[in-house]
Motif scaffolding. Structure first.
Motif, PDB file in Angstrom:
ATOM      1  N   GLY A 120       0.795  -1.206   0.000  1.00  0.00           N
ATOM      2  CA  GLY A 120       0.000   0.000   0.000  1.00  0.00           C
ATOM      3  C   GLY A 120       0.830   1.258   0.000  1.00  0.00           C
ATOM      4  N   GLY A 121       0.213   2.350   0.420  1.00  0.00           N
ATOM      5  CA  GLY A 121       0.806   3.667   0.301  1.00  0.00           C
ATOM      6  C   GLY A 121       1.612   4.075   1.515  1.00  0.00           C
ATOM      7  N   PRO A 122       2.023   5.327   1.574  1.00  0.00           N
ATOM      8  CA  PRO A 122       2.908   5.803   2.640  1.00  0.00           C
ATOM      9  C   PRO A 122       2.179   6.040   3.957  1.00  0.00           C
ATOM     10  N   LEU A 123       3.000   6.299   4.987  1.00  0.00           N
ATOM     11  CA  LEU A 123       2.495   6.560   6.334  1.00  0.00           C
ATOM     12  C   LEU A 123       2.901   7.968   6.729  1.00  0.00           C
ATOM     13  N   HIS A 124       1.995   8.702   7.379  1.00  0.00           N
ATOM     14  CA  HIS A 124       2.283  10.039   7.899  1.00  0.00           C
ATOM     15  C   HIS A 124       1.773  10.111   9.332  1.00  0.00           C
ATOM     16  N   HIS A 125       2.561  10.697  10.217  1.00  0.00           N
ATOM     17  CA  HIS A 125       2.149  10.798  11.622  1.00  0.00           C
ATOM     18  C   HIS A 125       2.741  12.054  12.219  1.00  0.00           C
ATOM     19  N   GLY A 126       1.967  12.713  13.054  1.00  0.00           N
ATOM     20  CA  GLY A 126       2.427  13.925  13.704  1.00  0.00           C
ATOM     21  C   GLY A 126       2.976  13.664  15.094  1.00  0.00           C
ATOM     22  N   GLN A 182       6.793  16.096  11.977  1.00  0.00           N
ATOM     23  CA  GLN A 182       5.993  15.192  11.145  1.00  0.00           C
ATOM     24  C   GLN A 182       6.890  14.040  10.716  1.00  0.00           C
ATOM     25  N   VAL A 183       6.402  12.833  10.871  1.00  0.00           N
ATOM     26  CA  VAL A 183       7.147  11.632  10.499  1.00  0.00           C
ATOM     27  C   VAL A 183       6.473  11.008   9.289  1.00  0.00           C
ATOM     28  N   GLY A 184       7.272  10.668   8.285  1.00  0.00           N
ATOM     29  CA  GLY A 184       6.748  10.003   7.094  1.00  0.00           C
ATOM     30  C   GLY A 184       7.520   8.738   6.811  1.00  0.00           C
ATOM     31  N   LEU A 185       6.825   7.723   6.330  1.00  0.00           N
ATOM     32  CA  LEU A 185       7.446   6.452   5.950  1.00  0.00           C
ATOM     33  C   LEU A 185       6.807   5.988   4.662  1.00  0.00           C
ATOM     34  N   ARG A 186       7.622   5.655   3.671  1.00  0.00           N
ATOM     35  CA  ARG A 186       7.063   5.184   2.402  1.00  0.00           C
ATOM     36  C   ARG A 186       8.074   4.317   1.675  1.00  0.00           C
ATOM     37  N   LEU A 187       7.550   3.571   0.702  1.00  0.00           N
ATOM     38  CA  LEU A 187       8.370   2.724  -0.165  1.00  0.00           C
ATOM     39  C   LEU A 187       8.533   3.452  -1.492  1.00  0.00           C
ATOM     40  N   THR A 188       9.776   3.766  -1.857  1.00  0.00           N
ATOM     41  CA  THR A 188      10.022   4.541  -3.071  1.00  0.00           C
ATOM     42  C   THR A 188       9.902   3.666  -4.310  1.00  0.00           C
ATOM     43  N   ALA A 189       9.873   4.342  -5.470  1.00  0.00           N
ATOM     44  CA  ALA A 189       9.791   3.607  -6.741  1.00  0.00           C
ATOM     45  C   ALA A 189      11.039   2.777  -6.993  1.00  0.00           C
ATOM     46  N   GLN A 190      12.160   3.101  -6.309  1.00  0.00           N
ATOM     47  CA  GLN A 190      13.393   2.336  -6.474  1.00  0.00           C
ATOM     48  C   GLN A 190      13.481   1.159  -5.501  1.00  0.00           C
TER      49      GLN A 190
END
Length: 717
Positions: free
Chosen positions: A559-565, A617-625
């Motif tokens: 799925g998509g990325p995660l965002h948290h404050g 703000q914390v973000g976590l995601r899987l890049t296209a690479q």
């Protein structure tokens, strides 16, 4: 009485038709409604026409009456009909079957109906060769003087509106202009260094191809006119042959009998030459020469003005192009095409611009704008504004803040100019767009299914205008969000692409939408199609265009990325984020590195909470690479750096630890703060023939996780 028997074949008294025939006077009858014309046998004889050569219409007279004379006669008749008169008369130059010149006198009576509408002309056409003195000399001289004076006045008035050399040549090549000049061919040469470039010729079939480029010192009449700055008059074919043997082979097959070559002089130097060729013998009077010189002077002034306009335009356009991006960077995940077309109105280029700004991590910024005005100052302001706006965006300011700062910068320039602009920040991984608009046209999006929509972006004032103060106004440039799916196309343009002179303001936008909807999928081809809407020469305004198409990228695993404050003082928030990170990492098939990723994230969060006053703000995601990327953004502009900590120090080891754990890390300025990030390379090969089900990260109060393939990704808290 004895004389009556000398011509017994002639009745006494002679009948009218006999009297007319003996004096070479014929009759004509012209039906204005049907266009039919009847010439009796004597009229045909006067014009040296056989009955089978005359089709019964006025056009049949062209075999014997030259175009210039025909135009003059038509003008005379039209004026009589318009003025309501019943009679007219005119001497007309004609030519016999063998080409020898002749004079014909035409006299007509106009018949009108009860309403005063002319419907028929009945008249006499006679041979004027035996008129005393020069046939129609006084009338012809007056008529010629009026005609030539009118030619100079009309040509000068028309040329006053010529903006380019092409405008000048188009006017001279007009067949109607040839008729007024009495010439069968008009040639215009422009001095180009030591050569003369033939740029225009009139009346196809009468063109004399001297050579497209000839030297100024060559033995041609146009070259001589430029060298001596004096007109060259050629009164006969023999003079052509004797004085210019190199030109004679081109003149010989034509019905040309005389010519005039006028130097075009501006500010005391020759800038070109004008050639006029005639089918009559060239006994040019002093008055004719003076009028021709006046005509040449007017053309010279227009030509010089056109050359200066083009030079100024090229200078301004060069300045403007120098201030536009020299190349468009390659952006993974997108295809981008740009176009710029200047307004072809002398130096009146505008301040339109575009830009493409790579932002890293699969993000790119695209903008388009237009500075008020059409001059070099507008182009200069455009260049400064584009560079400043690019700098604010690259520095890390949010789209709205970057637009606010650019507006303040333009006000500080004190140019009394304003500018419109649209800026879009595109996340090519999630597909999310953040758009701000400053008085500009709304963007257009074409979906993958071919549907086309205008995106209503919440807009602010054009850049450079004073902002309305007040606590209720909030940000002057709010951000509008939209998702761009794989295969969707985003289009930004300036109003030069949609404005249509004299048309309804919405007409151009409708044409644009239809062209986008029916246009090709390839962005380069689509950009060419849209440019064709305004043509090669452009309109009264310049035009800039940017087209971006998102490539079809695979959906990230899990799925998509995660965002948290993270709020200052909230001791539970880091633990909740660590829980989300561990679950997401496992869903993405990187459980073997979960401890490293969680520890690095914890260090980045701790640094943000300990060393800044606000939250993060914390973000976590899987890049296209295929990398897992952690981002922590805070409001402090102080940039962290690794340092060696002493044995008994309690801090200073965090970034060293991140450097050891992560494959790559870095810091990005973000306007009023910064973003610290790190990446971990992971591989998760799936068994052949199987499709992984998207895992779901457990929801934690206060957090937002976008990990399901069906959830819209990239939505901030």
């Amino acid at each position: 009485m004895g004389h009556r028997g000398e011509n017994p074949e002639v009745d006494w008294p002679a009948r009218p038709d006999t009297s007319l025939a003996l004096n070479r006077m014929g009759t004509f009858d012209w039906d204005l409604d049907s266009g039919r014309m009847h010439l009796d046998p004597t009229a045909l004889e006067v014009l040296d026409l056989r009955p089978d050569e005359f089709p019964g219409t006025p056009e049949g007279l062209r075999l014997r009456i030259p175009p210039a004379e025909e135009a003059r006669l038509d003008a005379r008749v039209a004026q009589v009909l318009k003025d309501g008169r019943s009679h007219y008369g005119a001497y007309v130059r004609s030519r016999s079957r063998d080409g020898s010149p002749a004079w014909t006198h035409i006299q007509g009576h106009v018949l009108r109906d009860r309403a005063g509408r002319p419907y028929r002309v009945i008249g006499i056409l006679r041979d004027a060769a035996h008129d005393p003195g020069d046939p129609g000399a006084a009338g012809q001289r007056d008529e010629g003087r009026r005609r030539m004076t009118g030619v100079v006045e009309r040509t000068t008035a028309i040329l006053a509106h010529a903006r380019t050399v092409n405008d000048v040549t188009d006017i001279l090549k007009d067949p109607e202009a040839l008729g007024h000049l009495g010439a069968v061919s008009v040639m215009l040469g422009v001095v180009d260094g030591g050569r003369i470039h033939l740029v225009a010729e009139g009346q196809l079939g009468s063109y004399v191809p001297e050579i497209e480029y000839t030297r100024v010192d060559a033995q041609f009449p146009m070259s001589e006119a430029v060298r001596t700055m004096q007109p060259v008059l050629l009164a006969s074919r023999e003079e052509f042959q004797l004085r210019y043997p190199l030109l004679w082979p081109y003149i010989e097959p034509l019905a040309v009998r005389s010519g005039v070559y006028l130097p075009l002089i501006a500010q005391g130097r020759p800038i070109g030459a004008l050639g006029l060729l005639y089918t009559r013998d060239g006994d040019f009077t002093g008055e004719e020469r003076n009028l021709l010189m006046a005509l040449g002077s007017g053309i010279a002034q227009s030509l010089q003005r056109a050359i200066l306009y083009e030079q100024e335009h090229d200078l301004a356009e060069g300045l403007q192009r120098a201030m536009l991006p020299r190349r468009i960077p390659h952006v993974p995940g997108a295809r981008i095409a740009v176009r710029y077309r200047s307004a072809r109105m002398g130096r009146e280029v505008g301040g339109d611009w575009y830009d493409v700004i790579p932002l890293g991590a699969g993000r790119v910024g695209v903008m388009i704008g237009d500075v008020e005005g059409h001059d070099t100052d507008a182009a200069a302001v455009m260049g400064q504004l584009r560079i400043v706006l690019r700098a604010y965006i690259t520095e890390g300011h949010t789209p709205g803040a970057a637009m606010e700062r650019a507006s303040a910068f333009l006000r500080e320039l004190e140019t009394e100019r304003f500018a419109t602009c649209t800026y879009v920040e595109v996340d090519l991984v999630s597909g999310m767009l953040g758009m701000v608009r400053a008085g500009h046209l709304d963007p257009v999006v074409r979906r993958g299914d071919g549907s086309c929509h205008r995106i209503r972006v919440a807009g602010g004032l054009p850049l450079g205008l004073p902002r309305r103060e007040g606590p209720a106004n909030g940000s002057g440039y709010p951000v509008t969000s939209l998702e761009l799916h794989p295969g969707d196309t985003l289009l930004l343009c300036t109003d030069g692409l949609t404005e249509r002179p004299g048309a309804d303001p919405d007409t151009g936008m409708r044409e644009l939408m239809e062209a986008v909807r029916a246009g090709p999928a390839d962005v380069e081809e689509l950009a060419d199609v849209l440019c064709d809407l305004v043509g090669d020469s452009g309109g009264g305004d310049d035009m800039a265009l940017l087209v971006l198409r998102r490539r079809g990228t695979p959906e990230a695993r899990g799925g998509g990325p995660l965002h948290h404050g993270l709020e200052a003082g909230d001791t539970d928030a880091p633990a909740a984020v660590r829980h989300l990170i561990r679950a997401a990492v496992a869903a993405w098939g990187a459980g073997e590195r979960a401890d490293e990723i969680e520890l690095a994230a914890d260090e980045l969060m701790t640094n943000a909470l300990v060393h800044t006053d606000g939250g993060a703000q914390v973000g976590l995601r899987l890049t296209a690479q295929g990398r897992i990327r952690i981002e922590v953004e805070d409001s402090s502009s102080a940039l962290p750096r690794p340092r060696d900590a002493g044995d008994w120090e309690e801090s200073g080891r965090g970034l060293l630890l991140v450097d050891r754990l992560a494959d790559e890390w870095g810091v990005e300025p973000r306007g009023g703060g910064k973003r610290v990030w790190c990446e971990f390379a992971v591989t998760a090969p799936e068994p052949a023939g199987t499709t992984a089900e998207p895992a779901v990260v457990p929801a934690v109060p206060g957090g937002t996780a976008g990990v399901s393939g069906d959830c819209p990704a990239g939505t901030p808290e």
